[in-house]
Every structure is written in C-alpha cells, then in structure tokens.
Enzyme design. Structure first.
Site, PDB file in Angstrom:
ATOM      1  CG  ASP A 119      -2.048   0.986   1.110  1.00 58.90           C
ATOM      2  OD1 ASP A 119      -2.421   1.332  -0.034  1.00 58.90           O
ATOM      3  OD2 ASP A 119      -2.546   1.445   2.159  1.00 58.90           O
ATOM      4  CG  ASN A 123      -8.026  -1.893  -4.934  1.00 60.07           C
ATOM      5  OD1 ASN A 123      -7.076  -2.653  -4.779  1.00 60.07           O
ATOM      6  ND2 ASN A 123      -8.297  -0.947  -4.049  1.00 60.07           N
TER       7      ASN A 123
HETATM    8  C1  IPE Z   1      -5.267  -2.701  -0.057  1.00 59.54           C
HETATM    9  O1  IPE Z   1      -5.011  -1.369  -0.238  1.00 59.54           O
HETATM   10  C2  IPE Z   1      -5.318  -3.400  -1.390  1.00 59.54           C
HETATM   11  C3  IPE Z   1      -4.031  -3.492  -2.081  1.00 59.54           C
HETATM   12  C4  IPE Z   1      -2.858  -3.137  -1.619  1.00 59.54           C
HETATM   13  C5  IPE Z   1      -4.092  -4.053  -3.402  1.00 59.54           C
HETATM   14  P1  IPE Z   1      -6.190  -0.286  -0.336  1.00 59.54           P
HETATM   15  O2  IPE Z   1      -5.530   1.030  -0.459  1.00 59.54           O
HETATM   16  O3  IPE Z   1      -7.149  -0.668  -1.397  1.00 59.54           O
HETATM   17  O4  IPE Z   1      -6.909  -0.479   1.066  1.00 59.54           O
HETATM   18  P2  IPE Z   1      -7.648   0.562   2.012  1.00 59.54           P
HETATM   19  O5  IPE Z   1      -8.557   1.358   1.133  1.00 59.54           O
HETATM   20  O6  IPE Z   1      -6.608   1.389   2.656  1.00 59.54           O
HETATM   21  O7  IPE Z   1      -8.373  -0.327   2.974  1.00 59.54           O
HETATM   22  C1  IPE Z   2      -1.740   0.295  -3.330  1.00 61.96           C
HETATM   23  O1  IPE Z   2      -1.518   1.668  -3.350  1.00 61.96           O
HETATM   24  C2  IPE Z   2      -1.989  -0.257  -4.694  1.00 61.96           C
HETATM   25  C3  IPE Z   2      -3.387  -0.657  -4.944  1.00 61.96           C
HETATM   26  C4  IPE Z   2      -4.331  -0.625  -4.070  1.00 61.96           C
HETATM   27  C5  IPE Z   2      -3.711  -1.109  -6.271  1.00 61.96           C
HETATM   28  P1  IPE Z   2      -2.705   2.707  -3.283  1.00 61.96           P
HETATM   29  O2  IPE Z   2      -3.105   3.065  -4.662  1.00 61.96           O
HETATM   30  O3  IPE Z   2      -3.810   2.222  -2.412  1.00 61.96           O
HETATM   31  O4  IPE Z   2      -1.964   3.920  -2.602  1.00 61.96           O
HETATM   32  P2  IPE Z   2      -2.560   4.917  -1.507  1.00 61.96           P
HETATM   33  O5  IPE Z   2      -3.042   4.099  -0.361  1.00 61.96           O
HETATM   34  O6  IPE Z   2      -3.662   5.676  -2.173  1.00 61.96           O
HETATM   35  O7  IPE Z   2      -1.387   5.768  -1.153  1.00 61.96           O
HETATM   36 MG    MG Z   3      -4.149   2.409  -0.416  1.00 63.24          MG
END
Ligand code: IPE
Ligand code: IPE
Ligand code: MG
Length: 233
Positions: A12, A60
């Site tokens: 993340d 997502n």
């Molecule tokens: C978790 O991250 C999913 C992945 C890393 C693919 P998210 O950014 O989607 O999760 P939340 O929204 O912080 O729970």
């Molecule tokens: C994780 O990074 C990747 C996916 C969830 C696909 P994020 O896109 O959630 O990054 P933040 O949490 O917005 O920084």
């Molecule tokens: Mg995230």
C-alpha cells in the site's frame, strides 16, 4: 528462530508516494511495480517458499476507470517482462481472486503464465487480483458443501482449507506485512492469517527495499510465537 515459509504483503501507498512527488497516481503504481520485481527476486534468493502479494482488491474496482485500466496494463507489462525470470528461477506464478472479472486481454497471458510455470516448485508467487478474503471463504464454503453430501461431520479445518485459493500454494501465513502506515487487513487473507505475525511498515510501497524486508524478517525471526500455548514448562 522462527521459520518463514509463507510471506504475505499488502503493498500500500503508491498513490501517496505519487502525490508526495507531484506525479499522477499511475506513476506511483509504476514505481510500485519495480519494487515488486526487487522484492520477488529477493524472496527467491533468501528461500521464501510462498509469497502472496496483494495487487488489486475486489474493492479496488470502485476506483476511477483510468486508474483501474492503468493497473491492468501494468500487470500485463509485469507478466511479460518477468516471464523469463520466473521460468529461469523456478517460480510458480499463481494468480488468486475472482479472475473472471479481469479484462480479456489480461486473462490469456495470466492463465498461460500460470500454466507455463505450474511445474516450478522453488517458490509460489501468489498474486491476489480482484481478491477478497471474504469472497474466498464463501467460495470455499460452497465447494465444501458440494463435497460432503449433507453430512456436516466431514467438515473440519483441514478439509475446509483445501478449498481456499491458497491451498497448496502457501496456506497459513507466517508473516503479514502492510506498507503505507495504516493498521488494517483490508479484506486480505482472512482465514490464512489467523496466526500470522503482523508487521505494519510506515514506508510507502514505492520506497520499500529488500533491506527493509530483511530487517522485518529479522524482527519476525526473534518473535515469540506461542500459538496459545505456554512456553518453557
Ligand atoms: C489494499 O489497499 C489493497 C491493495 C494493496 C491491493 P487499499 O488502499 O485498497 O486499502 P484501504 O482502502 O486502505 O483499505
Ligand atoms: C496500493 O496503493 C496499490 C493498490 C491498491 C492497487 P494505493 O493506490 O492504495 O496507494 P494509496 O493508499 O492511495 O497511497
Ligand atoms: Mg491504499
């Protein structure tokens, strides 16, 4: 010293990294993909048997269309670029999740790579795509019911676990890492993490390095995993 067989990572922080560097979110994902490469190679070198990476959650799908498309393109690029590395390094590429939902252009490469690497046995690389821990448990419930002929006494944890998508590719998680500074599981390997050691890393995924991983593993190896028992009796 604890043995680390199955490592799971919630990668993340790509979006925040991009924002911090005044770049579009997709550039964060691109940088994140290069970290995936480094970490997979490192895990293979240090002898991890199963690595499960959370690449795209069921939730997502609700992100802006452009971001979702960019992520799918990056995934295709990753598979194309890493194919040889996986073949040469005996890595089994195993996508998990509701894969039917993925775009057609991706599915073929995904399933071909899975097939091509399926005999590889040194490391399982599980990529969680369109993944939801709850959904995986529900699928396992449905499969289990179809196998028991209405005799509930056949159901136990071992039998049920065989119907989860991680069965034979890691199973129970030993160490679960989440980068990006948040303290949650976000619907990742819910059943498999029942006794995982948790590590929440402040660094954003694009900043994460194999040295960071080594120090987390060092921390993990010193932890007292009691599994509900009393030690030193
Ligand atoms: C978790 O991250 C999913 C992945 C890393 C693919 P998210 O950014 O989607 O999760 P939340 O929204 O912080 O729970
Ligand atoms: C994780 O990074 C990747 C996916 C969830 C696909 P994020 O896109 O959630 O990054 P933040 O949490 O917005 O920084
Ligand atoms: Mg995230």
């Amino acid at each position: 010293m604890n043995k680390l067989k199955h490592l799971a990572i919630i990668m993340d922080g790509n979006g925040r990294w991009a924002q911090k560097n005044s770049l579009p979110r997709t550039e964060g994902h691109r940088k994140g993909a290069s970290v995936v490469r480094e970490i997979v190679t490192h895990c293979r070198e240090i002898g991890i048997e199963a690595l499960t990476l959370y690449a795209f959650s069921e939730e997502n799908w609700g992100r802006p269309k452009d971001e979702v498309s960019a992520l799918m393109e990056l995934l295709l690029e990753f598979m194309t670029k890493e194919r040889i590395t996986m073949l040469e390094n005996n890595i089994h590429f195993n996508p998990i999740g509701t894969l039917e939902k993925l775009p057609d252009f991706l599915k073929k490469t995904l399933f071909d790579l899975e097939k091509e690497t399926s005999v590889n046995a040194i490391m399982d690389l599980n990529i969680a795509l369109s993944y939801s821990g709850r959904q995986d448990i529900l699928n396992a419930i449905k499969k289990t019911i179809s196998q028991i002929n209405f005799d509930m006494s056949f159901i136990d944890e071992a039998m049920f676990s065989k119907n989860l998508s991680t069965h034979s590719c890691g199973g129970d998680v030993d160490l679960l890492i989440r980068t990006g500074g948040d303290f949650r599981i976000s619907n990742f390997l819910l059943w498999e993490s029942a006794y995982a050691e948790l590590f929440f890393e402040k660094k954003l995924w694009p900043e994460f390095t194999s040295d960071d991983l080594d120090s987390i593993i060092q921390n993990f190896s010193q932890r007292d995993r009691r599994f509900g028992l009393v030690k030193n009796l």
